[in-house]
Design a protein around this motif. Structure first.
Motif, PDB file in Angstrom:
ATOM      1  N   VAL A   1       8.321  -2.490  11.206  1.00 19.37           N
ATOM      2  CA  VAL A   1       9.755  -2.466  10.912  1.00 19.37           C
ATOM      3  C   VAL A   1      10.100  -1.248  10.057  1.00 19.37           C
ATOM      4  O   VAL A   1       9.380  -0.917   9.115  1.00 19.37           O
ATOM      5  CB  VAL A   1      10.188  -3.750  10.181  1.00 19.37           C
ATOM      6  N   CYS A   2      11.165  -0.556  10.444  1.00  9.42           N
ATOM      7  CA  CYS A   2      11.610   0.625   9.704  1.00  9.42           C
ATOM      8  C   CYS A   2      13.064   0.429   9.281  1.00  9.42           C
ATOM      9  O   CYS A   2      13.822  -0.235   9.979  1.00  9.42           O
ATOM     10  CB  CYS A   2      11.553   1.873  10.582  1.00  9.42           C
TER      11      CYS A   2
ATOM     12  N   VAL B   1       0.848  -1.196   0.000  1.00  8.04           N
ATOM     13  CA  VAL B   1       0.000   0.000   0.000  1.00  8.04           C
ATOM     14  C   VAL B   1       0.883   1.245   0.000  1.00  8.04           C
ATOM     15  O   VAL B   1       2.086   1.162   0.227  1.00  8.04           O
ATOM     16  CB  VAL B   1      -0.922   0.039   1.251  1.00  8.04           C
ATOM     17  N   THR B   2       0.262   2.388  -0.233  1.00  3.60           N
ATOM     18  CA  THR B   2       1.020   3.646  -0.173  1.00  3.60           C
ATOM     19  C   THR B   2       0.772   4.314   1.176  1.00  3.60           C
ATOM     20  O   THR B   2      -0.096   3.886   1.943  1.00  3.60           O
ATOM     21  CB  THR B   2       0.582   4.617  -1.283  1.00  3.60           C
ATOM     22  N   THR B   3       1.540   5.354   1.458  1.00  3.30           N
ATOM     23  CA  THR B   3       1.397   6.022   2.754  1.00  3.30           C
ATOM     24  C   THR B   3       0.004   6.633   2.948  1.00  3.30           C
ATOM     25  O   THR B   3      -0.388   6.917   4.061  1.00  3.30           O
ATOM     26  CB  THR B   3       2.452   7.134   2.922  1.00  3.30           C
ATOM     27  N   ARG B   4      -0.709   6.799   1.849  1.00  3.99           N
ATOM     28  CA  ARG B   4      -2.068   7.340   1.996  1.00  3.99           C
ATOM     29  C   ARG B   4      -2.956   6.409   2.830  1.00  3.99           C
ATOM     30  O   ARG B   4      -3.898   6.844   3.466  1.00  3.99           O
ATOM     31  CB  ARG B   4      -2.702   7.572   0.617  1.00  3.99           C
ATOM     32  N   SER B   5      -2.648   5.115   2.824  1.00  9.06           N
ATOM     33  CA  SER B   5      -3.478   4.160   3.578  1.00  9.06           C
ATOM     34  C   SER B   5      -2.987   3.963   4.999  1.00  9.06           C
ATOM     35  O   SER B   5      -3.493   3.106   5.719  1.00  9.06           O
ATOM     36  CB  SER B   5      -3.474   2.805   2.884  1.00  9.06           C
TER      37      SER B   5
ATOM     38  N   LEU C   1       3.102  -3.915   3.321  1.00 11.17           N
ATOM     39  CA  LEU C   1       4.300  -3.245   2.821  1.00 11.17           C
ATOM     40  C   LEU C   1       3.927  -1.822   2.440  1.00 11.17           C
ATOM     41  O   LEU C   1       3.149  -1.611   1.518  1.00 11.17           O
ATOM     42  CB  LEU C   1       4.835  -3.984   1.592  1.00 11.17           C
ATOM     43  N   ILE C   2       4.454  -0.856   3.183  1.00 12.21           N
ATOM     44  CA  ILE C   2       4.122   0.531   2.891  1.00 12.21           C
ATOM     45  C   ILE C   2       5.238   1.147   2.059  1.00 12.21           C
ATOM     46  O   ILE C   2       6.403   1.116   2.459  1.00 12.21           O
ATOM     47  CB  ILE C   2       3.942   1.347   4.186  1.00 12.21           C
ATOM     48  N   SER C   3       4.858   1.685   0.916  1.00 11.23           N
ATOM     49  CA  SER C   3       5.872   2.299   0.060  1.00 11.23           C
ATOM     50  C   SER C   3       5.230   3.207  -0.972  1.00 11.23           C
ATOM     51  O   SER C   3       4.196   2.879  -1.545  1.00 11.23           O
ATOM     52  CB  SER C   3       6.663   1.217  -0.661  1.00 11.23           C
ATOM     53  N   ASP C   4       5.867   4.345  -1.185  1.00  8.24           N
ATOM     54  CA  ASP C   4       5.398   5.260  -2.229  1.00  8.24           C
ATOM     55  C   ASP C   4       6.298   5.205  -3.456  1.00  8.24           C
ATOM     56  O   ASP C   4       6.199   6.040  -4.336  1.00  8.24           O
ATOM     57  CB  ASP C   4       5.371   6.709  -1.700  1.00  8.24           C
ATOM     58  N   THR C   5       7.165   4.234  -3.509  1.00 11.14           N
ATOM     59  CA  THR C   5       8.158   4.222  -4.582  1.00 11.14           C
ATOM     60  C   THR C   5       7.510   4.064  -5.951  1.00 11.14           C
ATOM     61  O   THR C   5       6.471   3.421  -6.102  1.00 11.14           O
ATOM     62  CB  THR C   5       9.198   3.106  -4.398  1.00 11.14           C
ATOM     63  N   LYS C   6       8.162   4.679  -6.931  1.00 12.05           N
ATOM     64  CA  LYS C   6       7.691   4.501  -8.300  1.00 12.05           C
ATOM     65  C   LYS C   6       8.739   3.753  -9.119  1.00 12.05           C
ATOM     66  O   LYS C   6       8.542   3.457 -10.284  1.00 12.05           O
ATOM     67  CB  LYS C   6       7.394   5.863  -8.931  1.00 12.05           C
ATOM     68  N   ALA C   7       9.859   3.448  -8.474  1.00 10.75           N
ATOM     69  CA  ALA C   7      10.941   2.761  -9.192  1.00 10.75           C
ATOM     70  C   ALA C   7      10.507   1.357  -9.595  1.00 10.75           C
ATOM     71  O   ALA C   7       9.898   0.634  -8.802  1.00 10.75           O
ATOM     72  CB  ALA C   7      12.181   2.685  -8.306  1.00 10.75           C
ATOM     73  N   ASP C   8      10.826   0.989 -10.819  1.00 14.79           N
ATOM     74  CA  ASP C   8      10.362  -0.287 -11.370  1.00 14.79           C
ATOM     75  C   ASP C   8      10.826  -1.500 -10.587  1.00 14.79           C
ATOM     76  O   ASP C   8      10.038  -2.383 -10.271  1.00 14.79           O
ATOM     77  CB  ASP C   8      10.854  -0.438 -12.818  1.00 14.79           C
TER      78      ASP C   8
ATOM     79  N   HIS D   1       8.572   1.988   4.445  1.00 12.06           N
ATOM     80  CA  HIS D   1       9.578   2.199   3.392  1.00 12.06           C
ATOM     81  C   HIS D   1      10.080   0.865   2.842  1.00 12.06           C
ATOM     82  O   HIS D   1      11.277   0.599   2.784  1.00 12.06           O
ATOM     83  CB  HIS D   1      10.769   3.023   3.916  1.00 12.06           C
ATOM     84  N   ALA D   2       9.129   0.050   2.471  1.00 15.09           N
ATOM     85  CA  ALA D   2       9.455  -1.311   2.036  1.00 15.09           C
ATOM     86  C   ALA D   2      10.420  -1.326   0.853  1.00 15.09           C
ATOM     87  O   ALA D   2      11.132  -2.303   0.639  1.00 15.09           O
ATOM     88  CB  ALA D   2       8.174  -2.063   1.688  1.00 15.09           C
TER      89      ALA D   2
END
Ligand code: ADP
Ligand code: MG
Length: 696
Positions: free
Chosen positions: A483-484, A458-462, A594-601, A567-568
């Motif tokens: 976990v961070c 999910v993204t940080t919005r959730s 898994l929380i992450s806003d990454t856009k990296a492929d 920051h998965a």
């Protein structure tokens, strides 16, 4: 002038068509000797087997044409763009050729020049047929017949053109005497291999595609076979040189432990323990690797094996990669061995910090007052001596180097049995190359009643929603991890907007979880504080644990049902899988978020893969694809030979054939001598390259 003898160790500059200047450029590609050049295998091949008449060219399809230039000129369209056009004619038709910016062509190509060209043409009604994507071309001498065939394309740099490579390779091959067969004829025949000489020549300039396949197979087989022989040799030597221990048959003590276990062993656990039992009772030292996914129950196998060694009058050692794990194993062991008159010692950082305590424990170890000693790296410190070490178990092997494994083993005058346990799901192919000296047992089956862990990215919005869910789980009696990636924050990380464990702990424990017992755990804390917190979490007094990856391996709290990873994207796939394995150990349904806003492929595909499967072996294959074997094994990869042509994924079939062949080959004493001389011959013939391959 007399012809000097051909040596593989000669400098590559002596190959016709190379010379000192090009030799320098080749050195950048790792090519120094003739042997290096010979084994600089093509990256791919171009199909130059069939000529196309210009009249038959199909737009968009690769065509190989030969013709005579009837006109050539150039136009500077704008600065930095010059177009060179030529008209090429054969007996059927003409075609316009187009190059961009290669003005040097004007000096070499004139009306009347014959060219061999490979490329794609396009068609439009205004300018007709035009070959504008020229892949390669060769200037032919007036009477030269174009050389058709499967053409090699070499890994190269701008400094060395394909043409130079091909010419040099041709010259090398024509000056090279016929290569002697290095493998025994019997093996060559049994494995349907083509002769080495033919393989080397056809890998560069294949006669046809079938021969190319056969050449590749032959050379890949050689590489893999030599490695396997090397590994088998090591295995044989460790087993031959010194004498191992035969343990007694499983008796009352092992039975009593089995009796005391709060569960029955799974089928796979039983089978693995049977393998271990057999090895331990055998006189030859056990060298066994147990592979089992996180949570598959490897610890109990270690326990049973250690009890078996105690029952035979020996000491056992159990080495864990972290303090937390050593403590956890110690607790598990003391609980399960309670009342059986087996003394268990712990050699932890707490113990080794004060000299008095340390000396006391060392003394108890060497006086055999401990039957089983559990510890971290502290176990392999200088001062530690055992009385009668019968078995060494290392947990999560991938964290220890091979040398550490053998240091512990050497702490005994006998050759102790050795058991290695790993949750890193090393694909079979890798096991064969890296751990070829170990026997492997697999635990595939998970203990009954486990429900698959549900994983969601999910993204940080959730976030708010996620933490509401975590709260609900805790109120329903369960426990959770957050976990961070970082403990605190440095300036650059502040900029990168990554919250640390400390910050997240502050936010959570003063916010949504303020009425719930929370704790923070990280690697920089005092070991005794860490122990306290783990103990409280284990006992359920702490409900939410905010942590760094110190809990990554092995931690076992079955009541924990939620794992939230912030920051998965900052974690590797294997690491995320390990972390996820901290939940799903009890009867309750478990979740990994898994929380992450990454856009990296790459990061995204890691998260996708985790969502799609819980199977550690599948993940490992994916991880290897994403990152390559070097990354996957990190440090532990030392000694993994550099393969020039074999590919342990694509060539699994050849690998298995090579392994089986090596196994048969090395068990025969005559062959053993032959192999030793083979290595010598190869070293003489090829420089020490083959030694590098075969030295594990
Ligand atoms: P790992 O293979 O990851 O080291 P552990 O040995 O820590 O796994 O076992 C995970 C959990 O499963 C522990 O709580 C252990 O007590 C439990 N367990 C192990 N074997 C069985 C079994 N056969 N039946 C039920 N639970 C088991
Ligand atoms: Mg474990």
């Amino acid at each position: 002038m007399s012809k000097t003898k051909f040596e593989f160790t000669d400098n590559v500059m002596y190959v016709k068509g190379v010379g000192p200047r090009r030799a320098q450029a080749l050195e950048k590609l790792g090519i120094v000797t003739k042997y290096d050049l010979l084994t600089h295998y093509p990256r791919t091949y171009e199909n130059h087997t069939e000529l196309t008449d210009i009249a038959d060219i199909i737009p968009g399809e690769i065509a190989l044409i030969v013709g005579t230039v009837i006109d050539i000129d150039s136009h500077e369209i704008r600065r930095n763009l010059t177009i060179i056009n030529a008209i090429l004619k054969d007996k059927t038709d003409e075609i316009k050729l187009t190059w961009f910016n290669q003005t040097w062509l004007l000096k070499k190509v004139r009306a009347g020049t014959r060219l061999l060209v490979i490329g794609k043409a396009k068609y439009d009604s205004w300018s007709g047929l035009e070959m504008n994507q020229i892949q390669s071309f060769t200037i032919l001498e007036p009477n030269e017949e174009p050389e058709l065939g499967i053409t090699p394309v070499y890994p190269s740099t701008a400094a060395i053109t394909q043409q130079v490579f091909r010419t040099a390779m041709k010259n090398l091959l024509s000056s090279m005497p016929k290569l002697k067969e290095i493998l025994p004829q019997k093996l060559v025949r049994e494995q349907y291999l083509i002769p080495l000489d033919s393989a080397m020549r056809n890998i560069h300039f294949p006669k046809d595609y079938a021969t190319l396949d056969a050449a590749r197979r032959r050379l890949a087989f050689d590489e893999l076979f030599l490695i396997q022989c090397g590994l088998m040799l090591i295995k044989r030597q460790t087993r031959d040189e010194r004498l191992g221990i035969s343990h007694k048959k499983n008796g009352a003590l092992v039975d009593a432990v089995l009796e005391k276990l709060p569960f029955n062993l799974t089928g796979d656990q039983k089978k693995v323990f049977r393998d271990v039992t057999k090895d331990m009772e055998d006189k030859l030292p056990m060298r066994r690797l147990i592979q089992g996914d996180v949570g598959s129950g490897k610890t109990v196998i270690a326990l049973l094996a250690l009890v078996k060694t105690v029952q035979s009058g020996f000491q056992g050692a159990f080495m864990a990669p972290t303090e937390i794990l050593a403590n956890q194993h110690y607790e598990t062991f003391t609980k399960l061995l309670d009342g059986l008159n087996i003394s268990v010692g712990l050699l932890s950082a707490k113990v080794t910090r004060t000299k008095k305590l340390r000396d006391e424990v060392y003394k108890k170890i060497s006086a055999h007052e401990f039957d089983i000693v559990i510890g971290t790296h502290a176990l392999i410190q200088e001062g530690v001596t055992f009385d009668n070490l019968g078995l060494v178990v290392t947990d999560e092997q991938h964290r220890f180097g091979v040398s550490q494994r053998s240091t512990l083993e050497k702490k005994s005058s006998l050759v102790p049995d050795m058991l290695v346990m790993t949750a890193t799901p090393i694909p079979r192919t890798m096991t064969l190359t890296v751990y070829g000296d170990l026997d492997v047992s697999l635990i595939k089956e998970l203990p009954p009643g486990r429900k698959p862990i549900e994983t969601q990215a999910v993204t940080t919005r959730s976030r708010k929603k996620i933490y509401d869910f975590v709260r609900a789980e805790i109120l329903a009696g369960r426990q959770a991890y957050v976990v961070c990636p970082l403990i605190g924050r440095s300036e650059s990380e502040r900029l990168a907007d990554i919250e640390s464990a400390e910050e997240i702990f502050d936010t959570l424990s003063n916010g949504i979880f303020r009425d719930i017992p929370c704790a923070l755990l990280h690697g920089k804390m005092k070991p005794s504080d860490k122990d306290d917190i783990m103990e409280q979490f284990h006992d359920g007094a702490i409900k939410l644990l905010v942590s760094t990856t110190v809990i990554e391996v092995g931690v076992d709290v079955p009541n924990a049902s939620v794992m939230v990873i912030e920051h998965a994207e900052r974690f590797g796939l294997a690491q995320l899988h390990q972390l996820r394995g901290r939940v799903g150990r009890g009867a309750a349904k478990s979740y990994c978020i898994l929380i992450s806003d990454t856009k990296a492929d790459v990061a995204r595909s890691r998260l996708d893969v985790l969502e799609s499967t819980n199977d550690g072996f599948k993940l490992a294959e994916e991880d290897l694809k994403l990152r390559g074997p070097g990354q996957f094994f990190g440090e532990a990869q030392h000694g993994l030979p550099d393969l020039k042509i074999a590919d342990v994924f694509r060539d699994i079939e050849i690998l298995i054939q090579a392994r089986d062949a090596a196994e048969n080959f090395i068990t025969d004493d005559d062959n053993l001598n032959y192999f030793a001389s083979l290595r010598q011959n190869l070293a003489v013939a090829y420089g020490d390259k083959f030694n590098q391959i075969t030295e594990a």
